[in-house]
Scaffold this active site. Structure first.
Site, PDB file in Angstrom:
ATOM      1  N   HIS A 197      55.874  14.578  95.203  1.00 55.40           N
ATOM      2  CA  HIS A 197      55.656  15.563  96.304  1.00 55.40           C
ATOM      3  C   HIS A 197      56.464  16.890  96.073  1.00 55.40           C
ATOM      4  CE1 HIS A 197      53.244  12.699  98.719  1.00 55.40           C
ATOM      5  NE2 HIS A 197      53.853  11.791  98.022  1.00 55.40           N
ATOM      6  N   LYS A 254      57.270  23.779 110.588  1.00 57.72           N
ATOM      7  CA  LYS A 254      57.761  23.035 109.401  1.00 57.72           C
ATOM      8  C   LYS A 254      59.071  22.701 109.420  1.00 57.72           C
ATOM      9  CE  LYS A 254      55.578  26.248 106.992  1.00 57.72           C
ATOM     10  NZ  LYS A 254      54.559  25.739 106.155  1.00 57.72           N
ATOM     11  N   ARG A 255      59.684  22.065 108.364  1.00 58.04           N
ATOM     12  CA  ARG A 255      60.967  21.601 108.400  1.00 58.04           C
ATOM     13  C   ARG A 255      61.669  23.210 107.947  1.00 58.04           C
ATOM     14  NH1 ARG A 255      63.364  16.445 108.386  1.00 58.04           N
ATOM     15  NH2 ARG A 255      65.165  17.382 107.786  1.00 58.04           N
ATOM     16  N   LYS A 270      60.944  27.609 102.211  1.00 58.59           N
ATOM     17  CA  LYS A 270      59.810  28.213 103.089  1.00 58.59           C
ATOM     18  C   LYS A 270      59.837  29.299 103.672  1.00 58.59           C
ATOM     19  CE  LYS A 270      59.128  23.013 104.067  1.00 58.59           C
ATOM     20  NZ  LYS A 270      57.822  22.687 103.717  1.00 58.59           N
ATOM     21  N   THR A 318      50.758  20.617 104.488  1.00 60.40           N
ATOM     22  CA  THR A 318      49.650  19.743 105.182  1.00 60.40           C
ATOM     23  C   THR A 318      49.416  20.368 106.605  1.00 60.40           C
ATOM     24  OG1 THR A 318      51.095  18.016 105.690  1.00 60.40           O
ATOM     25  CG2 THR A 318      49.557  17.509 104.063  1.00 60.40           C
ATOM     26  N   LYS A 374      46.090  21.652 109.067  1.00 53.98           N
ATOM     27  CA  LYS A 374      45.926  21.214 110.471  1.00 53.98           C
ATOM     28  C   LYS A 374      45.673  22.624 111.264  1.00 53.98           C
ATOM     29  CE  LYS A 374      49.115  17.650 109.549  1.00 53.98           C
ATOM     30  NZ  LYS A 374      50.488  17.320 109.387  1.00 53.98           N
TER      31      LYS A 374
HETATM   32  C1  26Q Z   1      65.757  11.928  99.470  1.00 59.58           C
HETATM   33  C2  26Q Z   1      66.972  11.469  99.221  1.00 59.58           C
HETATM   34  C3  26Q Z   1      67.976  11.054 100.026  1.00 59.58           C
HETATM   35  C4  26Q Z   1      67.435  11.281 101.274  1.00 59.58           C
HETATM   36  C5  26Q Z   1      66.088  11.817 101.678  1.00 59.58           C
HETATM   37  C6  26Q Z   1      65.508  12.164 100.550  1.00 59.58           C
HETATM   38  C7  26Q Z   1      64.055  12.926 100.821  1.00 59.58           C
HETATM   39  C8  26Q Z   1      63.422  12.121 102.220  1.00 59.58           C
HETATM   40  C9  26Q Z   1      62.341  12.933 102.320  1.00 59.58           C
HETATM   41  C10 26Q Z   1      63.331  13.532 100.136  1.00 59.58           C
HETATM   42  C11 26Q Z   1      62.359  14.116 100.375  1.00 59.58           C
HETATM   43  C12 26Q Z   1      61.643  13.822 101.463  1.00 59.58           C
HETATM   44  C13 26Q Z   1      60.143  14.554 101.892  1.00 59.58           C
HETATM   45  C14 26Q Z   1      59.789  15.227 101.160  1.00 59.58           C
HETATM   46  C15 26Q Z   1      58.487  15.823 101.581  1.00 59.58           C
HETATM   47  O1  26Q Z   1      57.800  15.785 102.712  1.00 59.58           O
HETATM   48  N1  26Q Z   1      57.592  16.572 100.812  1.00 59.58           N
HETATM   49  C16 26Q Z   1      56.504  17.254 101.303  1.00 59.58           C
HETATM   50  O2  26Q Z   1      55.325  16.395 100.852  1.00 59.58           O
HETATM   51  C17 26Q Z   1      54.210  16.892 101.629  1.00 59.58           C
HETATM   52  C18 26Q Z   1      53.093  15.557 101.101  1.00 59.58           C
HETATM   53  O3  26Q Z   1      52.628  15.644  99.926  1.00 59.58           O
HETATM   54  C19 26Q Z   1      53.845  18.111 100.835  1.00 59.58           C
HETATM   55  O4  26Q Z   1      52.546  18.575 101.472  1.00 59.58           O
HETATM   56  C20 26Q Z   1      54.871  19.184 100.974  1.00 59.58           C
HETATM   57  O5  26Q Z   1      54.437  20.304 100.019  1.00 59.58           O
HETATM   58  C21 26Q Z   1      56.010  18.524 100.363  1.00 59.58           C
HETATM   59  O6  26Q Z   1      57.323  19.550 100.534  1.00 59.58           O
END
Ligand code: 26Q
Length: 859
Positions: A384, A575-576, A581, A683, A687
């Site tokens: 991702h 979004k975050r 972004k 995503t 929406k």
């Molecule tokens: C990693 C290490 C330690 C703590 C947390 C994390 C961590 C947690 C969540 C790293 C990444 C995430 C989330 C990533 C994420 O949401 N990526 C998004 O995924 C979506 C679904 O595929 C995409 O549409 C987005 O482009 C992408 O940014």
């Protein structure tokens, strides 16, 4: 158990739930009267509340419990059918499931939303008020967690046997508040009042080992095989909590199974007997911390031991659960991969590759080669991210301390894997170094993405562009070795939650002209195209959008002091908060527009309200500063009477699934402005499109495909594409040169740097401004002018409201591709090789009502 339900006997009529007899009763009936009776029944007999003293929250819980009965009725039948058929099951493993509030969605999927509203009305209750009582289960950070939840909805709707495996965090993503313009984080206590949807299964429990060391010895007998014993430093117990996930218009509730950690025994008796009561209780508290809190990082690698323990904990519980199920059906694990396929949602669960090997080899005595071939046929991996800093890796010393046996297994996998590489690419030392599961440049790390690719039979990205970039950049060596493993599965979102539930007004209008079938067959929305030329339909379309804007205005008024003007264009970025972004590029446009409006009060531009929402990771200082800049600009513009009716900015705090329901339907313009090559998919962009917003965006992630679907004339494109970004970087990007060459850009940045938005304080935003002028990793300055010019085109188009409406209708009409049903069908056909299993709601037979013979002794 009382004597009426004794083992081996039948069930007496008075204990017999209605669904066993076909009677429509307060447990299962879907009519107004049954629902009214069910609510009262739950209120009195489950919550011990008398209607006259019940609170709104009591009534919400009672209604949720009533709905839950209807789900469980279907669940029992589903479990029975899956058991009888022995169907292949998809296990979606994810550290996050951002499921959002459940009640409204369950009413929609059961097809009783309107009936329930009526039933509540007859009881003097307002369904919307009850829905509002539900706490957001914030078990995820953002896109990845929400995707997992959309996929569960589609899996159930498509009647695919599936289990979601994850973690029952006690504290989900923090609640965001804004104080003096800054983000502050409050703990999220979503379980304080319990969740009516979670069913505890204390008897489904597994022991998880952590730390300690390994011992190697040869078996005394037979072939004197080397056996490895892992002697753990501590033990933790995981128990299952299940949530039913019902599909739309079907009888399939799949299972979301979340694991919660506890101490293996309630007391460490050794410590207790030695008189150290506190140490004993302490050990218990320590175990429970594993599932206490979700890491609030999105796209960053924290490298914390607890995070690794969380990942291993839930993965091991899940695999042990699958093995338990398999051994209920078959005598051994030889056909494990035929009955289960595991999708790894990013690398967060990728330790599963080593854990399945450990379970098969160490615990079940299987030969390495057989275990490896089963493992490699079981897992598939979705990536991702394209950000290099987000690729998960663990310090080897930490990893080895927490998971000593997995360290050995990974070394063994790596040696065998590197042998394969040597055969494919002889004498290529550099390639071996690049592909190794262990990063040996400097401090040593385990590379989780490499483990996931090596241990999986399929690897996919989440949008066409992203999958291409995986092949050409991030996982290039692996693609060269195994091109057949790689594919694309463009993300999708569920139209049940994000259109039907969130936007009933638009859904009703669509039903009127093309019928109701679209919600499970989204490509049928194309039939709307011919209505885009109908002026009366367009007027209705605008009326719907206007009413949605009023709703959002009221919602924002509840959590801020801001009254937004529903007559303006709603320009939304939710979004975050992250530099890639580029929320601050949006701000540069706002400041530019503000300056131009001040210089020329008669400027002919569309009046706008720019709405921001999103959380910053608590440790990400620059993202928090971006929020502070949004609130500073919003404040100043809000206080300038000359901006009234022309420009307004608001930061809507605590963006989450629940308040997203009011945001997407109200948006006119969707901001998808990441630097090309950085956003894997997005995503939110989908929406917005499904709710009739037009997109201003770069050629990044799924924007590319959205533009292909809607046609370039219905999409506002700006900025560099990936080759241009690469070229600029190659030739040396000097952001200060762009600043110096563009007088308008200079004006905008100088306003921010000069303290204009901070009462003369030039220090606050200095880190942000310095970063833009000296580094600008995400190339805002290079895309600035293109963005401003594009916003100008947006403005002109908006002023022609007939044309804008047409574009809005066409965006919805061409959004069918982005249904998560399409995405899940592709996964089923191309990766998982699974078929739907139809669940019939039938009465149970006499045979079903006979308890297992062993029940009296066993339980
Ligand atoms: C990693 C290490 C330690 C703590 C947390 C994390 C961590 C947690 C969540 C790293 C990444 C995430 C989330 C990533 C994420 O949401 N990526 C998004 O995924 C979506 C679904 O595929 C995409 O549409 C987005 O482009 C992408 O940014």
């Amino acid at each position: 158990m009382n004597d009426k339900t004794k083992a081996g006997g039948g069930v007496s009529d008075e204990l017999n739930p209605g669904f066993l007899t076909g009677r429509e009763d307060r447990r299962t009936g879907l009519g107004v009267d049954a629902l009214k009776r069910a609510l009262l029944d739950k209120l009195v007999y489950v919550q011990a509340r008398f209607p006259q003293v019940a609170t709104r929250h009591d009534c919400f819980v009672a209604l949720a419990q009533a709905v839950r009965d209807r789900l469980l009725q279907r669940w029992v039948q589903t479990a029975r059918t899956y058991r009888d058929r022995g169907s292949r099951t998809v296990c979606y493993m994810s550290a996050e499931f951002l499921i959002g509030p459940q009640l409204g969605n369950n009413l929609i999927n059961l097809g009783i939303y309107d009936t329930t509203r009526q039933a509540m009305k007859e009881l003097g209750l307002d369904l919307e008020v009850l829905l509002d009582q539900e706490q957001e289960p914030g078990l995820g950070n953002g896109g990845l967690g929400r995707l997992a939840a959309c996929y569960l909805d589609s899996l159930a709707t498509l009647e695919i046997p599936a289990i979601g495996y994850g973690i029952r965090y006690e504290f989900g993503i923090f609640t965001q508040a804004i104080r003096d313009g800054w983000q502050v984080e409050l703990t999220d206590k979503w379980l304080r009042a319990g969740s009516p949807w979670l069913i505890h299964r204390p008897n489904i429990a597994f022991e998880i080992k952590l730390g300690g060391h390994t011992e190697h010895h040869y078996e005394a007998l037979g072939n004197r095989r080397l056996r490895v014993q892992w002697v753990p430093g501590k033990l933790v117990r995981g128990t299952a909590w299940d949530m039913p996930v019902l599909g739309f218009g079907v009888n399939t509730p799949n299972r979301l199974r979340l694991w919660s950690a506890e101490a293996p025994e309630s007391f460490d008796f050794a410590a207790f007997n030695a008189g150290n009561y506190f140490q004993a209780v302490d050990a218990q508290i320590c175990s429970e911390t594993i599932t206490k809190v979700l890491y609030p990082n999105d796209e960053t690698e924290a490298g914390q031991q607890l995070r690794l323990e969380q990942q291993y904990f839930f993965v091991s519980c899940s695999l042990q659960d699958m093995i338990r199920l398999q051994l209920q059906r078959e005598q051994n694990l030889d056909h494990f991969d035929e009955k289960f396929v595991v999708q790894l949602n990013d690398t967060h669960p990728s330790i599963a590759v080593a854990e399945l090997m450990r379970l098969l080899v160490d615990e079940y005595g299987m030969e390495w080669d057989q275990a490896w071939s089963i493992t490699r046929r079981t897992f598939a991996y979705t990536n991702h991210t394209l950000l290099p800093e987000a690729l998960e890796k663990w310090r080897l010393d930490l990893f080895r301390r927490v998971l000593p046996r997995h360290y050995e297994i990974i070394c063994e996998i790596n040696e065998r894997f590197l042998d394969e590489v040597r055969i494919h690419f002889p004498f290529d030392h550099d390639r071996l170094r690049r592909m190794s599961l262990i990063d040996e440049d400097g401090a040593r790390y385990v590379r989780m993405a490499h483990l996931a690719v090596v241990g999986s039979f399929a690897v996919n990205g989440v949008a066409a562009l992203h999958s291409e970039l995986l092949k050409s950049d991030v996982l290039r060596d692996f693609h060269e070795m195994w091109p057949e493993k790689f594919s694309n599965k463009t993300n999708g979102v569920t139209p049940r939650r994000f259109v039907l539930l969130a936007n009933p007004a638009m859904s009703g209008l669509i039903d009127e002209v093309i019928g109701k079938g679209w919600v499970t067959d989204m490509p049928r929305l194309r039939e709307l195209e011919r209505h885009a030329d109908d002026a009366a339909f367009r007027a209705e379309w605008r009326r719907v959008k206007a009413s949605n804007k009023l709703r959002l205005m009221r919602e924002i008024g509840r959590s801020t002091v801001v009254d937004i003007d529903p007559e303006t264009m709603f320009d939304v970025q939710v979004k975050r908060i992250h530099e890639y972004k580029r929320q601050h590029l949006n701000l540069l446009h706002i400041v530019s527009l503000y300056k131009r409006l001040k210089d020329d009060p008669n400027l002919d531009v569309a009046p706008r309200t720019v709405i921001f929402g999103g959380k910053a990771a608590p440790g990400y200082a620059m993202a928090k500063l971006m929020i502070r800049l949004i609130t500073a600009v919003a404040d100043l513009i809000g206080r300038d009477p000359a901006m009234r009716g022309k420009l307004q900015v608001v930061f809507y705090p605590n963006y989450n699934v629940k308040n997203a329901h009011a945001i997407f339907p109200a948006a006119d313009l969707s901001e998808q402005i990441s630097l090309a090559g950085k956003e894997a998919s997005g995503t939110g962009n989908m929406k917005f499109q499904m709710n009739g917003a037009l997109t201003i965006g770069t050629l990044d992630g799924a924007n590319v495909e959205i533009r292909e679907q809607v046609g370039e004339e219905n999409f506002f494109l700006f900025g560099m594409d990936v080759p241009q970004v690469k070229e600029l970087r190659r030739t040396g990007y000097r952001p200060r040169a762009w600043y110096e060459a563009n007088p308008h850009l200079r004006e905008v940045i100088d306003l921010i740097a000069g303290g204009f938005f901070t009462r003369g304080d030039r220090d606050i935003f200095r880190p942000l401004v310095d970063n833009l002028l000296n580094h600008d990793e995400y190339m805002l300055l290079a895309d600035f002018q293109s963005y401003i010019d594009c916003q100008e085109r947006v403005s002109t188009s908006y002023l022609d409201s007939e044309r804008w409406t047409r574009m809005s209708i066409l965006n919805v009409a061409r959004s069918g591709f982005f249904s998560s049903d399409r995405a899940i069908r592709e996964y089923c056909e191309q990766i998982w090789k699974v078929q739907p299993v139809r669940i019939e709601l039938s009465e149970l037979t006499g045979e079903d009502l006979v308890f297992r013979r062993a029940i009296a002794q066993a339980d």
